[in-house]
Design a protein around this motif. Structure first.
Motif, PDB file in Angstrom:
ATOM      1  N   LEU A  19      -3.460   4.432   3.508  1.00  0.00           N
ATOM      2  CA  LEU A  19      -3.159   5.138   4.755  1.00  0.00           C
ATOM      3  C   LEU A  19      -4.354   5.946   5.248  1.00  0.00           C
ATOM      4  CD1 LEU A  19       0.487   6.430   4.156  1.00  0.00           C
ATOM      5  CD2 LEU A  19      -0.277   4.671   5.763  1.00  0.00           C
ATOM      6  N   ILE A  20      -5.037   6.617   4.334  1.00  0.00           N
ATOM      7  CA  ILE A  20      -6.208   7.414   4.723  1.00  0.00           C
ATOM      8  C   ILE A  20      -7.234   6.537   5.419  1.00  0.00           C
ATOM      9  CG2 ILE A  20      -8.234   8.617   3.798  1.00  0.00           C
ATOM     10  CD1 ILE A  20      -6.358   9.940   1.759  1.00  0.00           C
ATOM     11  N   VAL A  21      -7.518   5.379   4.832  1.00  0.00           N
ATOM     12  CA  VAL A  21      -8.560   4.516   5.397  1.00  0.00           C
ATOM     13  C   VAL A  21      -8.098   3.887   6.709  1.00  0.00           C
ATOM     14  CG1 VAL A  21      -9.950   2.442   5.028  1.00  0.00           C
ATOM     15  CG2 VAL A  21      -9.683   4.097   3.183  1.00  0.00           C
ATOM     16  N   PHE A  22      -6.827   3.480   6.792  1.00  0.00           N
ATOM     17  CA  PHE A  22      -6.377   2.802   7.999  1.00  0.00           C
ATOM     18  C   PHE A  22      -6.054   3.738   9.154  1.00  0.00           C
ATOM     19  CE2 PHE A  22      -5.770  -0.941   5.293  1.00  0.00           C
ATOM     20  CZ  PHE A  22      -6.302  -1.909   6.125  1.00  0.00           C
ATOM     21  N   ILE A  23      -5.521   4.938   8.860  1.00  0.00           N
ATOM     22  CA  ILE A  23      -5.136   5.809   9.976  1.00  0.00           C
ATOM     23  C   ILE A  23      -5.782   7.188   9.915  1.00  0.00           C
ATOM     24  CG2 ILE A  23      -2.952   4.612  10.339  1.00  0.00           C
ATOM     25  CD1 ILE A  23      -1.539   6.959   8.990  1.00  0.00           C
ATOM     26  N   GLY A  24      -6.617   7.442   8.924  1.00  0.00           N
ATOM     27  CA  GLY A  24      -7.255   8.755   8.789  1.00  0.00           C
ATOM     28  C   GLY A  24      -8.207   9.072   9.909  1.00  0.00           C
ATOM     29  N   LEU A  64     -10.236  12.569   9.013  1.00  0.00           N
ATOM     30  CA  LEU A  64     -10.619  12.480   7.603  1.00  0.00           C
ATOM     31  C   LEU A  64     -12.001  11.855   7.425  1.00  0.00           C
ATOM     32  CD1 LEU A  64      -7.150  11.433   6.174  1.00  0.00           C
ATOM     33  CD2 LEU A  64      -8.191  13.690   6.166  1.00  0.00           C
ATOM     34  N   GLN A  65     -12.710  11.673   8.524  1.00  0.00           N
ATOM     35  CA  GLN A  65     -14.071  11.135   8.533  1.00  0.00           C
ATOM     36  C   GLN A  65     -14.169   9.771   7.851  1.00  0.00           C
ATOM     37  OE1 GLN A  65     -16.589  14.200   6.926  1.00  0.00           O
ATOM     38  NE2 GLN A  65     -16.280  15.531   8.682  1.00  0.00           N
ATOM     39  N   VAL A  66     -13.231   8.894   8.178  1.00  0.00           N
ATOM     40  CA  VAL A  66     -13.253   7.526   7.661  1.00  0.00           C
ATOM     41  C   VAL A  66     -13.076   6.559   8.823  1.00  0.00           C
ATOM     42  CG1 VAL A  66     -12.359   8.110   5.362  1.00  0.00           C
ATOM     43  CG2 VAL A  66     -10.765   7.526   7.185  1.00  0.00           C
ATOM     44  N   VAL A  67     -13.470   5.325   8.592  1.00  0.00           N
ATOM     45  CA  VAL A  67     -13.257   4.246   9.556  1.00  0.00           C
ATOM     46  C   VAL A  67     -12.604   3.092   8.816  1.00  0.00           C
ATOM     47  CG1 VAL A  67     -15.182   4.889  11.045  1.00  0.00           C
ATOM     48  CG2 VAL A  67     -15.581   3.299   9.169  1.00  0.00           C
ATOM     49  N   ASN A  72     -13.901   5.277  -0.755  1.00  0.00           N
ATOM     50  CA  ASN A  72     -12.874   4.368  -1.258  1.00  0.00           C
ATOM     51  C   ASN A  72     -13.187   3.952  -2.698  1.00  0.00           C
ATOM     52  OD1 ASN A  72     -10.412   3.191  -0.370  1.00  0.00           O
ATOM     53  ND2 ASN A  72     -11.410   1.204  -0.247  1.00  0.00           N
ATOM     54  N   THR A  73     -14.440   3.667  -2.965  1.00  0.00           N
ATOM     55  CA  THR A  73     -14.859   3.289  -4.317  1.00  0.00           C
ATOM     56  C   THR A  73     -14.607   4.432  -5.292  1.00  0.00           C
ATOM     57  OG1 THR A  73     -16.536   1.803  -3.419  1.00  0.00           O
ATOM     58  CG2 THR A  73     -16.809   2.493  -5.712  1.00  0.00           C
ATOM     59  N   PHE A  74     -14.940   5.653  -4.883  1.00  0.00           N
ATOM     60  CA  PHE A  74     -14.712   6.830  -5.732  1.00  0.00           C
ATOM     61  C   PHE A  74     -13.234   6.966  -6.076  1.00  0.00           C
ATOM     62  CE2 PHE A  74     -13.551  11.319  -6.018  1.00  0.00           C
ATOM     63  CZ  PHE A  74     -14.288  11.688  -7.130  1.00  0.00           C
ATOM     64  N   VAL A  75     -12.365   6.803  -5.087  1.00  0.00           N
ATOM     65  CA  VAL A  75     -10.923   6.943  -5.327  1.00  0.00           C
ATOM     66  C   VAL A  75     -10.435   5.869  -6.294  1.00  0.00           C
ATOM     67  CG1 VAL A  75      -8.646   6.791  -4.247  1.00  0.00           C
ATOM     68  CG2 VAL A  75     -10.455   8.131  -3.164  1.00  0.00           C
ATOM     69  N   PHE A  76     -10.858   4.627  -6.097  1.00  0.00           N
ATOM     70  CA  PHE A  76     -10.413   3.564  -7.001  1.00  0.00           C
ATOM     71  C   PHE A  76     -10.994   3.742  -8.409  1.00  0.00           C
ATOM     72  CE2 PHE A  76      -8.920   1.426  -3.186  1.00  0.00           C
ATOM     73  CZ  PHE A  76      -7.676   1.007  -3.638  1.00  0.00           C
ATOM     74  N   THR A  77     -12.191   4.290  -8.504  1.00  0.00           N
ATOM     75  CA  THR A  77     -12.755   4.594  -9.825  1.00  0.00           C
ATOM     76  C   THR A  77     -11.860   5.612 -10.538  1.00  0.00           C
ATOM     77  OG1 THR A  77     -14.998   4.139  -9.046  1.00  0.00           O
ATOM     78  CG2 THR A  77     -14.790   5.445 -11.053  1.00  0.00           C
ATOM     79  N   LEU A 119       1.060   4.261  -7.779  1.00  0.00           N
ATOM     80  CA  LEU A 119       1.362   3.529  -6.543  1.00  0.00           C
ATOM     81  C   LEU A 119       1.287   4.438  -5.319  1.00  0.00           C
ATOM     82  CD1 LEU A 119       4.231   1.195  -7.770  1.00  0.00           C
ATOM     83  CD2 LEU A 119       1.878   0.556  -7.195  1.00  0.00           C
ATOM     84  N   ILE A 120       1.715   5.681  -5.470  1.00  0.00           N
ATOM     85  CA  ILE A 120       1.602   6.642  -4.364  1.00  0.00           C
ATOM     86  C   ILE A 120       0.130   6.906  -4.048  1.00  0.00           C
ATOM     87  CG2 ILE A 120       1.962   9.073  -3.723  1.00  0.00           C
ATOM     88  CD1 ILE A 120       4.701   8.875  -5.168  1.00  0.00           C
ATOM     89  N   GLU A 121      -0.691   7.074  -5.086  1.00  0.00           N
ATOM     90  CA  GLU A 121      -2.129   7.291  -4.876  1.00  0.00           C
ATOM     91  C   GLU A 121      -2.755   6.134  -4.104  1.00  0.00           C
ATOM     92  OE1 GLU A 121      -3.457   9.890  -8.789  1.00  0.00           O
ATOM     93  OE2 GLU A 121      -3.430   7.706  -8.928  1.00  0.00           O
ATOM     94  N   VAL A 122      -2.432   4.910  -4.510  1.00  0.00           N
ATOM     95  CA  VAL A 122      -2.983   3.731  -3.830  1.00  0.00           C
ATOM     96  C   VAL A 122      -2.478   3.678  -2.390  1.00  0.00           C
ATOM     97  CG1 VAL A 122      -3.001   1.205  -3.782  1.00  0.00           C
ATOM     98  CG2 VAL A 122      -3.333   2.411  -5.949  1.00  0.00           C
ATOM     99  N   GLY A 123      -1.195   3.937  -2.193  1.00  0.00           N
ATOM    100  CA  GLY A 123      -0.624   3.925  -0.846  1.00  0.00           C
ATOM    101  C   GLY A 123      -1.253   4.969   0.061  1.00  0.00           C
ATOM    102  N   ILE A 124      -1.447   6.168  -0.459  1.00  0.00           N
ATOM    103  CA  ILE A 124      -2.082   7.222   0.334  1.00  0.00           C
ATOM    104  C   ILE A 124      -3.523   6.851   0.667  1.00  0.00           C
ATOM    105  CG2 ILE A 124      -2.932   9.606   0.239  1.00  0.00           C
ATOM    106  CD1 ILE A 124      -0.315  10.310  -1.248  1.00  0.00           C
ATOM    107  N   GLN A 125      -4.229   6.248  -0.276  1.00  0.00           N
ATOM    108  CA  GLN A 125      -5.603   5.830  -0.007  1.00  0.00           C
ATOM    109  C   GLN A 125      -5.650   4.787   1.106  1.00  0.00           C
ATOM    110  OE1 GLN A 125      -8.287   7.165  -0.788  1.00  0.00           O
ATOM    111  NE2 GLN A 125      -9.743   5.657  -0.059  1.00  0.00           N
TER     112      GLN A 125
END
Length: 117
Positions: free
Chosen positions: A69-74, A78-81, A24-29, A61-67
């Protein structure tokens, strides 16, 4: 006799949270760095005119939205919690470091690099 120090037990969930936090940090960076890259001059105001570029705003905004979604439902796919609000804040604040690095780079004179390279 000696006191035995207790060692925390291995916790798989904590490891998964840490991996998600790093991702998540990498994506926001990267997102904050894309804002930095809007300016090629030495101006520190990277937000100037940002609202005039609708393509950039929509893509960001799409990038943030997808991120989100990835974290909440991946999940396992997608190997996330799911992470806490505190972890989201850490990701965003550390990601903002890209903005600080961009500002520092704009403050360094080009001549230093011209001599070095």
């Amino acid at each position: 006799h000696r006191a035995v120090m207790s060692v925390p037990a291995y916790n798989r969930h904590d490891e998964e949270v840490l991996k998600t936090l790093v991702f998540n940090t990498f994506v926001f960076t990267q997102i904050f760095n894309s804002i930095n890259c809007r300016r090629l001059d030495r101006s520190l105001n990277v937000f100037q005119g940002i609202l005039l570029n609708w393509y950039f705003m929509i893509i960001t905004l799409i990038e943030v939205g997808i991120q989100i979604l990835i974290v909440f439902i991946g999940g396992p796919a997608l190997q996330v919690v799911e992470i806490t609000g505190r972890d989201w804040a850490i990701s965003i604040v550390v990601g903002l470091g890209a903005m600080v690095v961009g500002a520092i780079m704009r403050l360094i004179q080009n001549g230093i690099f011209e001599v070095a390279f």
